[in-house]
Write an enzyme that holds these catalytic residues in place. Structure first.
Site, PDB file in Angstrom:
ATOM      1  CD  GLU A  16     -11.948  -7.408   4.123  1.00 25.45           C
ATOM      2  OE1 GLU A  16     -11.264  -8.072   4.441  1.00 25.45           O
ATOM      3  OE2 GLU A  16     -13.103  -7.563   4.053  1.00 25.45           O
TER       4      GLU A  16
ATOM      5  CG  HIS B  70     -20.505 -11.084   3.962  1.00 19.18           C
ATOM      6  ND1 HIS B  70     -19.844 -11.882   3.120  1.00 19.18           N
ATOM      7  CD2 HIS B  70     -20.155 -11.127   5.144  1.00 19.18           C
ATOM      8  CE1 HIS B  70     -18.741 -11.458   3.879  1.00 19.18           C
ATOM      9  NE2 HIS B  70     -19.072 -11.590   4.670  1.00 19.18           N
TER      10      HIS B  70
ATOM     11  CB  THR C 204     -13.931 -17.855   9.771  1.00 15.28           C
ATOM     12  OG1 THR C 204     -12.461 -16.623   9.854  1.00 15.28           O
ATOM     13  CG2 THR C 204     -14.583 -17.988  10.748  1.00 15.28           C
TER      14      THR C 204
ATOM     15  CE  LYS D   4     -25.984 -19.893  15.484  1.00 14.35           C
ATOM     16  NZ  LYS D   4     -24.685 -19.403  16.477  1.00 14.35           N
TER      17      LYS D   4
ATOM     18  CG  ASN E 183     -15.444 -14.445   4.200  1.00  9.37           C
ATOM     19  OD1 ASN E 183     -16.003 -14.269   3.692  1.00  9.37           O
ATOM     20  ND2 ASN E 183     -15.263 -13.865   5.785  1.00  9.37           N
TER      21      ASN E 183
ATOM     22  CB  CYS F 220     -17.193  -8.358   4.001  1.00  7.70           C
ATOM     23  SG  CYS F 220     -15.923  -9.545   4.378  1.00  7.70           S
TER      24      CYS F 220
ATOM     25  CB  SER G  87     -16.424  -5.590   8.900  1.00 11.76           C
ATOM     26  OG  SER G  87     -16.744  -7.068   9.765  1.00 11.76           O
TER      27      SER G  87
ATOM     28  CB  SER H 286     -17.824  -9.259  14.355  1.00 11.90           C
ATOM     29  OG  SER H 286     -17.511  -9.580  12.538  1.00 11.90           O
TER      30      SER H 286
END
Length: 474
Positions: A91, A262, A169, A271, A339, A127, A373, A219
């Site tokens: 990206e 990812h 991040t 989570k 990331n 991503c 995203s 997000s």
């Protein structure tokens, strides 16, 4: 019916080789906490991040692609004449017309080979571009266009943010994979599940800046909703192939030996495992087989629970053994590099492979969730050949090369938060500058790295190779 190469249709298409690259400098997240004046643990515990890699002005997206492609070919002694398809996913854009794939054709020139009949171009999606490139490569091999050669999938990104909550991040890195039939890591047919929506959770409308616009809460919501949708369809498809838990007769996390995601930040991955645990509970459990103290969870609806903090805390506790068993080892690179955007999920796959012994890897089934995203998402699975099968042999070399990752992480240059901040803000300013002559020391780059020499007044970029037998990354 024969294919275009005159042979039979390919079987067991998958990964024959994988290589990683990450920058040679990093900053510690606990030092960033102090520098940014935030509470202790905000980045290290709240995000689950330990360190973050970042690039000097000698590296741009093209150089990352050149480095990891060159490394894969060299480490595995791959003849570029045997590559019939080159798929690129990213990206990070330097040019609105010229593809990164065309830049990579310099590798063929470097080997003295005319790059004739090498199909494929770039897939650009936040991503998710690496996954799109991978799917394109698999589809080419399994199609009537296949000419009997192998496919090369390369994905890379540089993630930088404006000052604020999102900056920790960031990260940067690249992954290259050789795809072909009779592989040691096989993509299972029939499990691929995709879900996409239109959302402005993360986007880059300003083409002169590397900084994205981020809606953090949206997000997270999009990521988790995509995860729910993909997993539900993935389970349905897996059940038709016979993957069922013997106790419930349905597909569940127990049907997987590992699970990778990812990773925008590692806490979200933890989570996510809790979220899938909750999906299993709703899909497969009943009052009869649930402990009394959690029977009320089976009456909840997924769509009502995305920001239920008490439920999240309970699910994290309940799913902790599952996370430790299936996913925790996959976060090695993500914790220490940050990331990578498009390569992120495949860096997690490589870390997951590294986290197991060859004996443990034999016959494993791994679930993979890719999210981008905007948004795009897919879940699919791979199975690893069994020890004793001919296709298991290449896995030994792959595992040996990946075992370099921990020492390479430890050999990077530690930078101060002040240095990192200057570097990130400088990088955003010079990303599209022309003419430009980078001035960071080449000697501080890892050996075996391609680097930016100059950008002329017509935005034409020149690269060189920092040659040596040793190298950073794996």
């Amino acid at each position: 019916m024969p294919n275009a190469s005159g042979g039979k249709w390919p079987v067991d298409v998958g990964i024959h080789a994988i290589s990683l690259y990450f920058p040679s400098q990093f900053v510690k997240q606990d030092a960033l906490e102090e520098y940014d004046g935030v509470s202790s643990g905000k980045y290290t515990i709240g995000l689950g991040q330990t360190e973050m890699g970042f690039c000097s002005d000698r590296e741009d997206i093209n150089s990352l692609f050149l480095t990891v492609t060159h490394r894969l070919l060299k480490e595995y002694d791959i003849d570029v004449c045997n590559i019939g398809y080159l798929a690129v996913g990213s990206e990070t854009i330097l040019d609105k017309a010229k593809s990164i794939k065309s830049v990579l054709m310099q590798i063929w020139d470097w080997h003295g080979v005319d790059p004739i009949d090498v199909e494929g171009v770039d897939s650009v999606s936040a991503c998710y571009g690496g996954t799109a490139a991978l799917f394109n490569a698999i589809n080419w091999i399994e199609s009537s266009s296949w000419n009997g050669k192998q496919a090369l999938v390369v994905t890379a990104d540089i993630a930088v943010y404006a000052s604020g909550n999102a900056r920790p991040t960031g990260g940067a890195g690249a992954v290259a994979m050789l795809i072909g039939p009779c592989a040691p890591i096989v993509f299972e047919r029939g499990t691929r599940s995709t879900y996409m929506e239109h959302a402005y959770d993360f986007y880059k409308p300003n083409l002169s800046s590397e900084y994205p616009v981020v809606d953090g809460k949206l997000s997270v919501l999009c990521y988790l909703r995509a995860l729910d949708k993909c997993y539900q369809l993935f389970c349905e498809k897996s059940e038709t192939l016979g993957f069922k838990d013997p106790k419930t007769g349905q597909h569940a996390l127990s049907c997987l030996n590992a699970l990778v995601f990812h990773s925008p930040y590692c806490r979200l991955v933890e989570k996510s495992v809790a979220r899938l645990y909750f999906n299993d509970l709703l899909r497969c459990a009943s009052d009869e087989n649930l402990p009394v103290d959690i029977q009320h969870l089976g009456k909840l609806r997924l769509e009502d629970t995305y920001f239920d903090k008490e439920l999240e805390k309970q699910l994290l506790s309940l799913s902790r053994p599952v996370f430790q068993d299936l996913t925790e080892t996959s976060l090695l690179v993500a914790k220490h590099v940050g990331n990578m955007y498009c390569p992120s999920v495949y860096a997690c796959l490589a870390s997951s492979l590294l986290g197991k012994s060859l004996i443990e890897l034999s016959g494993m089934r791994i679930g993979i969730f890719s999210y981008g995203s905007g948004f795009t998402s897919s879940m699919f699975s791979v199975r690893i050949a069994k020890d004793g099968e001919p296709s298991f042999v290449p896995l030994k070399k792959m595992h040996s090369l990946l075992s370099k990752i921990p020492s390479c992480l430890g050999s990077r240059i530690l930078r101060s938060p002040e240095y990192f901040t200057r570097a990130v803000e400088k990088w955003d300013l010079i990303a599209h500058q022309a003419p430009f002559d980078p001035n960071d020391p080449v000697e501080e780059l890892a050996k075996g790295t391609w680097y930016l020499v100059s950008v002329d007044d017509r935005h034409r970029r020149k690269y060189a190779y920092h040659s040596d037998e040793s190298s950073n990354g794996a």
